[in-house]
Write a protein that holds these residues in place. Structure first.
Motif, mmCIF file in Angstrom:
data_model
loop_
_atom_site.group_PDB
_atom_site.id
_atom_site.type_symbol
_atom_site.label_atom_id
_atom_site.label_comp_id
_atom_site.label_asym_id
_atom_site.label_seq_id
_atom_site.Cartn_x
_atom_site.Cartn_y
_atom_site.Cartn_z
ATOM 1 N N SER A 135 0.789 -1.230 0.000
ATOM 2 C CA SER A 135 0.000 0.000 0.000
ATOM 3 C C SER A 135 0.820 1.278 0.000
ATOM 4 C CB SER A 135 -0.940 0.007 1.216
ATOM 5 O OG SER A 135 -0.192 -0.092 2.428
ATOM 6 N N THR A 136 2.141 1.176 0.084
ATOM 7 C CA THR A 136 2.994 2.364 0.124
ATOM 8 C C THR A 136 2.754 3.232 -1.110
ATOM 9 O OG1 THR A 136 4.627 0.955 1.210
ATOM 10 C CG2 THR A 136 5.356 3.128 0.516
ATOM 11 N N ALA A 137 2.808 4.531 -0.924
ATOM 12 C CA ALA A 137 2.410 5.482 -1.966
ATOM 13 C C ALA A 137 3.095 5.228 -3.303
ATOM 14 C CB ALA A 137 2.698 6.907 -1.508
ATOM 15 N N THR A 138 2.309 5.232 -4.345
ATOM 16 C CA THR A 138 2.691 5.198 -5.765
ATOM 17 C C THR A 138 3.452 3.952 -6.192
ATOM 18 O OG1 THR A 138 4.787 6.434 -5.583
ATOM 19 C CG2 THR A 138 2.759 7.732 -5.817
ATOM 20 N N ASN A 139 3.524 2.919 -5.360
ATOM 21 C CA ASN A 139 4.163 1.687 -5.822
ATOM 22 C C ASN A 139 3.170 0.904 -6.677
ATOM 23 O OD1 ASN A 139 3.582 -1.282 -4.644
ATOM 24 N ND2 ASN A 139 2.884 0.244 -3.141
ATOM 25 N N SER A 157 -1.468 -0.095 -3.584
ATOM 26 C CA SER A 157 -1.460 1.263 -4.112
ATOM 27 C C SER A 157 -1.956 1.177 -5.551
ATOM 28 C CB SER A 157 -0.067 1.887 -4.025
ATOM 29 O OG SER A 157 -0.051 3.172 -4.588
ATOM 30 N N ASN A 158 -1.078 0.803 -6.486
ATOM 31 C CA ASN A 158 -1.488 0.549 -7.872
ATOM 32 C C ASN A 158 -1.380 -0.945 -8.149
ATOM 33 O OD1 ASN A 158 -1.795 3.371 -8.689
ATOM 34 N ND2 ASN A 158 0.434 3.463 -8.454
ATOM 35 N N ASN A 178 -4.550 3.048 -8.723
ATOM 36 C CA ASN A 178 -5.272 2.598 -9.903
ATOM 37 C C ASN A 178 -5.260 1.079 -10.051
ATOM 38 O OD1 ASN A 178 -5.780 5.291 -10.776
ATOM 39 N ND2 ASN A 178 -3.687 5.392 -11.556
ATOM 40 N N LEU A 179 -6.327 0.556 -10.640
ATOM 41 C CA LEU A 179 -6.396 -0.827 -11.086
ATOM 42 C C LEU A 179 -6.322 -0.824 -12.605
ATOM 43 C CD1 LEU A 179 -6.989 -3.900 -10.792
ATOM 44 C CD2 LEU A 179 -9.430 -3.306 -10.930
ATOM 45 N N THR A 180 -5.360 -1.593 -13.156
ATOM 46 C CA THR A 180 -5.204 -1.690 -14.608
ATOM 47 C C THR A 180 -5.247 -3.149 -15.014
ATOM 48 O OG1 THR A 180 -3.794 0.290 -14.633
ATOM 49 C CG2 THR A 180 -3.710 -1.137 -16.565
ATOM 50 N N VAL A 181 -6.166 -3.499 -15.904
ATOM 51 C CA VAL A 181 -6.238 -4.842 -16.476
ATOM 52 C C VAL A 181 -5.935 -4.691 -17.959
ATOM 53 C CG1 VAL A 181 -7.644 -6.885 -16.865
ATOM 54 C CG2 VAL A 181 -7.970 -5.527 -14.777
ATOM 55 N N SER A 182 -4.697 -5.029 -18.340
ATOM 56 C CA SER A 182 -4.252 -4.761 -19.708
ATOM 57 C C SER A 182 -4.383 -5.970 -20.629
ATOM 58 C CB SER A 182 -2.805 -4.261 -19.703
ATOM 59 O OG SER A 182 -1.948 -5.208 -19.106
ATOM 60 N N SER A 183 -4.614 -7.160 -20.055
ATOM 61 C CA SER A 183 -4.778 -8.377 -20.861
ATOM 62 C C SER A 183 -5.325 -9.465 -19.964
ATOM 63 C CB SER A 183 -3.451 -8.807 -21.492
ATOM 64 O OG SER A 183 -2.472 -9.034 -20.476
ATOM 65 N N GLY A 184 -5.680 -10.604 -20.565
ATOM 66 C CA GLY A 184 -6.192 -11.711 -19.779
ATOM 67 C C GLY A 184 -7.541 -11.394 -19.149
ATOM 68 N N THR A 185 -7.895 -12.150 -18.104
ATOM 69 C CA THR A 185 -9.182 -11.998 -17.417
ATOM 70 C C THR A 185 -8.945 -11.821 -15.926
ATOM 71 O OG1 THR A 185 -10.275 -13.414 -19.063
ATOM 72 C CG2 THR A 185 -11.421 -13.069 -16.976
ATOM 73 N N PHE A 186 -9.494 -10.761 -15.382
ATOM 74 C CA PHE A 186 -9.373 -10.442 -13.959
ATOM 75 C C PHE A 186 -10.692 -10.830 -13.289
ATOM 76 C CE2 PHE A 186 -9.132 -7.393 -10.340
ATOM 77 C CZ PHE A 186 -7.873 -7.720 -9.864
ATOM 78 N N GLY A 197 -8.337 5.300 -7.001
ATOM 79 C CA GLY A 197 -7.452 6.128 -7.817
ATOM 80 C C GLY A 197 -8.214 6.887 -8.902
ATOM 81 N N THR A 198 -7.499 7.773 -9.548
ATOM 82 C CA THR A 198 -8.126 8.569 -10.625
ATOM 83 C C THR A 198 -7.495 8.219 -11.947
ATOM 84 O OG1 THR A 198 -6.513 10.356 -10.238
ATOM 85 C CG2 THR A 198 -8.632 10.484 -9.083
#
Length: 198
Positions: A135-139, A157-158, A178-186, A197-198
Motif C-alpha cells: 500500500s505504500t504510496a505510488t508503488n 497502491s497501484n 489505480n487498477l489496470t487490467v491490460s490483458s487476460g481476465t481479472f 485512484g483517478t
C-alpha cells in the motif's frame, strides 16, 4: 561486504552461498546465478547499480534488508523470506521481477514495497505468512503470469494484471491508486473490491 564491478557467475546453481554483509553491484557489474538446487542467502541486502542482476533460488534471513539501487533485479528461482518479523523492502528505482511460476515469494518474513517501487510477479500465488505491505504510496504490483494466478489479499497502491490467463482474487482487496487490467481476465466473483485512484 561484497562489491562487484565485473561478473559474478554461479553457472550450475548447485551449491549454497552465504553473504553475511551487504552486496553492491557497481556500474557495469553483472550477477548471474542459475535456477538450480542450490540457494544463495543474503543477510545484508543488495544495492544494484550494475548492468544485469539475475538470481536463482534466493533466501533473505537474519536481518531487515533492502533491495536498492537504480538497476532492475530478476529472480528466476523461489525467493524465501526466512526469518519471522524481519522485513525485505523493495527500495529499487528499477523494477524487481519474480519470474518463477510456482509460489515465487514465500516464508515467514515480511515484504514491503517502497515508495514508487515496482514489482512484477509471475508466480501462481504469494506464500508469505508474515506481513505484506503493498500500500505504500505510488508503488505498483503487476501480476503477469501466463498461467492462472491468485491475487494476494491485501491493500494495494497501484495494482496491474497483465497476464495472459486469469488473475483471481483470493479475498477482498482495495487499491488506493489505480487498477489496470491490460490483458487476460481479472476475476472478482464473490469478492469485494474498492478502487479509489483517478
Amino acid at each position: 561486504s561484497t562489491s562487484v564491478t565485473g561478473t559474478y557467475s554461479d553457472g550450475s546453481g548447485a551449491g549454497t552461498y552465504l553473504f553475511t554483509q551487504g552486496v553492491t553491484l557497481n556500474s557495469g557489474g553483472v550477477w548471474t546465478a542459475a535456477s538450480g538446487a542450490g540457494t544463495t542467502t543474503f543477510e545484508g541486502g543488495i544495492i544494484n547499480n550494475g548492468s544485469s542482476f539475475n538470481a536463482g533460488k534466493t533466501s533473505f534471513t537474519v536481518n531487515n534488508q533492502a533491495l536498492a539501487g537504480a538497476s532492475p533485479y530478476t529472480f528466476s528461482g523461489v525467493v524465501t523470506l526466512g526469518t519471522a518479523a524481519k522485513t525485505l523492502t523493495n527500495n529499487c528505482t528499477g523494477t524487481i521481477t519474480l519470474s518463477n511460476t510456482t509460489v515465487a515469494l514465500t516464508g515467514p518474513g515480511n515484504w514491503t514495497q517502497g515508495n514508487g517501487s515496482a514489482l512484477m510477479y509471475k508466480g501462481s500465488s504469494i506464500g508469505i505468512t508474515g506481513a505484506v505491505t503493498f500500500s505504500t504510496a505510488t508503488n505498483t504490483v503487476n501480476y503477469y503470469g501466463a498461467a492462472p494466478q491468485t491475487i494476494f489479499t491485501t491493500t494495494y497502491s497501484n495494482l496491474t494484471y497483465s497476464g495472459t490467463s486469469t488473475g483471481t482474487l483470493a479475498g477482498n482487496i482495495s487499491a488506493g491508486g489505480n487498477l489496470t487490467v491490460s490483458s487476460g481476465t481479472f476475476v472478482v466473483t464473490g469478492r469485494n473490491m474498492s478502487v479509489t485512484g483517478t
